[in-house]
Design a protein around this motif. Structure first.
Motif, mmCIF file in Angstrom:
data_model
loop_
_atom_site.group_PDB
_atom_site.id
_atom_site.type_symbol
_atom_site.label_atom_id
_atom_site.label_comp_id
_atom_site.label_asym_id
_atom_site.label_seq_id
_atom_site.Cartn_x
_atom_site.Cartn_y
_atom_site.Cartn_z
ATOM 1 N N ALA A 97 0.056 -6.617 -0.008
ATOM 2 C CA ALA A 97 1.359 -6.113 -0.454
ATOM 3 C C ALA A 97 1.145 -5.333 -1.742
ATOM 4 C CB ALA A 97 2.309 -7.276 -0.697
ATOM 5 N N CYS A 98 1.931 -4.275 -1.916
ATOM 6 C CA CYS A 98 1.846 -3.473 -3.128
ATOM 7 C C CYS A 98 3.240 -3.369 -3.734
ATOM 8 C CB CYS A 98 1.301 -2.078 -2.821
ATOM 9 S SG CYS A 98 1.122 -1.065 -4.296
ATOM 10 N N ALA A 99 3.376 -3.775 -4.977
ATOM 11 C CA ALA A 99 4.675 -3.745 -5.658
ATOM 12 C C ALA A 99 4.782 -2.604 -6.667
ATOM 13 C CB ALA A 99 4.916 -5.078 -6.361
ATOM 14 N N GLU A 100 3.741 -1.778 -6.777
ATOM 15 C CA GLU A 100 3.755 -0.681 -7.732
ATOM 16 C C GLU A 100 4.697 0.427 -7.253
ATOM 17 O OE1 GLU A 100 -0.136 0.713 -8.765
ATOM 18 O OE2 GLU A 100 -0.949 -1.320 -8.700
ATOM 19 N N PRO A 101 5.371 1.113 -8.165
ATOM 20 C CA PRO A 101 6.266 2.219 -7.773
ATOM 21 C C PRO A 101 5.524 3.302 -6.990
ATOM 22 C CG PRO A 101 6.531 1.683 -10.097
ATOM 23 C CD PRO A 101 5.351 0.897 -9.608
ATOM 24 N N GLY A 102 6.130 3.776 -5.913
ATOM 25 C CA GLY A 102 5.547 4.834 -5.110
ATOM 26 C C GLY A 102 4.488 4.375 -4.125
ATOM 27 N N CYS A 103 4.186 3.117 -4.125
ATOM 28 C CA CYS A 103 3.157 2.545 -3.265
ATOM 29 C C CYS A 103 3.803 2.068 -1.959
ATOM 30 C CB CYS A 103 2.525 1.375 -4.014
ATOM 31 S SG CYS A 103 1.213 0.529 -3.152
ATOM 32 N N ALA A 104 3.075 2.195 -0.855
ATOM 33 C CA ALA A 104 3.576 1.649 0.412
ATOM 34 C C ALA A 104 3.713 0.132 0.267
ATOM 35 C CB ALA A 104 2.595 1.975 1.527
ATOM 36 N N PRO A 105 4.720 -0.485 0.903
ATOM 37 C CA PRO A 105 4.910 -1.931 0.728
ATOM 38 C C PRO A 105 3.719 -2.757 1.214
ATOM 39 C CG PRO A 105 6.591 -0.994 2.194
ATOM 40 C CD PRO A 105 5.722 0.123 1.742
ATOM 41 N N ILE A 106 3.047 -2.289 2.260
ATOM 42 C CA ILE A 106 1.858 -2.969 2.788
ATOM 43 C C ILE A 106 0.751 -1.937 2.916
ATOM 44 C CG2 ILE A 106 0.850 -4.246 4.730
ATOM 45 C CD1 ILE A 106 2.975 -5.870 3.373
ATOM 46 N N GLU A 107 -0.429 -2.263 2.407
ATOM 47 C CA GLU A 107 -1.580 -1.373 2.486
ATOM 48 C C GLU A 107 -2.733 -2.093 3.170
ATOM 49 O OE1 GLU A 107 -1.251 1.286 -1.515
ATOM 50 O OE2 GLU A 107 -2.371 -0.590 -1.668
ATOM 51 N N THR A 108 -3.608 -1.315 3.784
ATOM 52 C CA THR A 108 -4.842 -1.850 4.346
ATOM 53 C C THR A 108 -5.976 -1.379 3.449
ATOM 54 O OG1 THR A 108 -3.956 -1.806 6.587
ATOM 55 C CG2 THR A 108 -6.357 -1.862 6.364
ATOM 56 N N LYS A 109 -6.768 -2.324 2.984
ATOM 57 C CA LYS A 109 -7.913 -2.013 2.124
ATOM 58 C C LYS A 109 -9.189 -2.313 2.903
ATOM 59 C CE LYS A 109 -5.572 -1.718 -1.918
ATOM 60 N NZ LYS A 109 -5.666 -0.735 -2.946
ATOM 61 N N ILE A 110 -10.087 -1.342 2.917
ATOM 62 C CA ILE A 110 -11.387 -1.498 3.555
ATOM 63 C C ILE A 110 -12.429 -1.444 2.451
ATOM 64 C CG2 ILE A 110 -13.065 -0.490 5.147
ATOM 65 C CD1 ILE A 110 -10.652 0.830 6.586
#
Length: 75
Positions: free
Chosen positions: A23-36
């Motif tokens: 989950a990403c709570a930073e402004p402008g960030c997608a609510p859910i991200e995939t990190k590889i």
């Protein structure tokens, strides 16, 4: 997805690869991200602005072949 990363980058089966959905709570960030992340002698990471369920193999191959060195800063 880890096997796809290994195949695309020509890594061995012993190379540690992680795929996390965060989950990403930073402004402008997608609510859910995939990190590889590839954790070898030169660790690399990539961020996809979508949940794992929305990331297809073609998108993963494209980001890995376009930027095999990884990203310096998360996007």
């Amino acid at each position: 997805m880890a096997d796809l990363v290994r195949t695309t980058l020509g890594l061995t089966a012993q190379t540690a690869v992680t795929v996390q959905e965060l989950a990403c709570a930073e402004p402008g960030c997608a609510p859910i991200e995939t990190k590889i992340a590839v954790l070898d002698e030169a660790p690399r990471r990539w961020t996809l602005h979508a949940p794992v369920s929305e990331v297809d193999d073609e998108v993963v191959r494209k980001i890995l072949t376009t930027r095999p060195e990884g990203e310096n800063e998360p996007r």
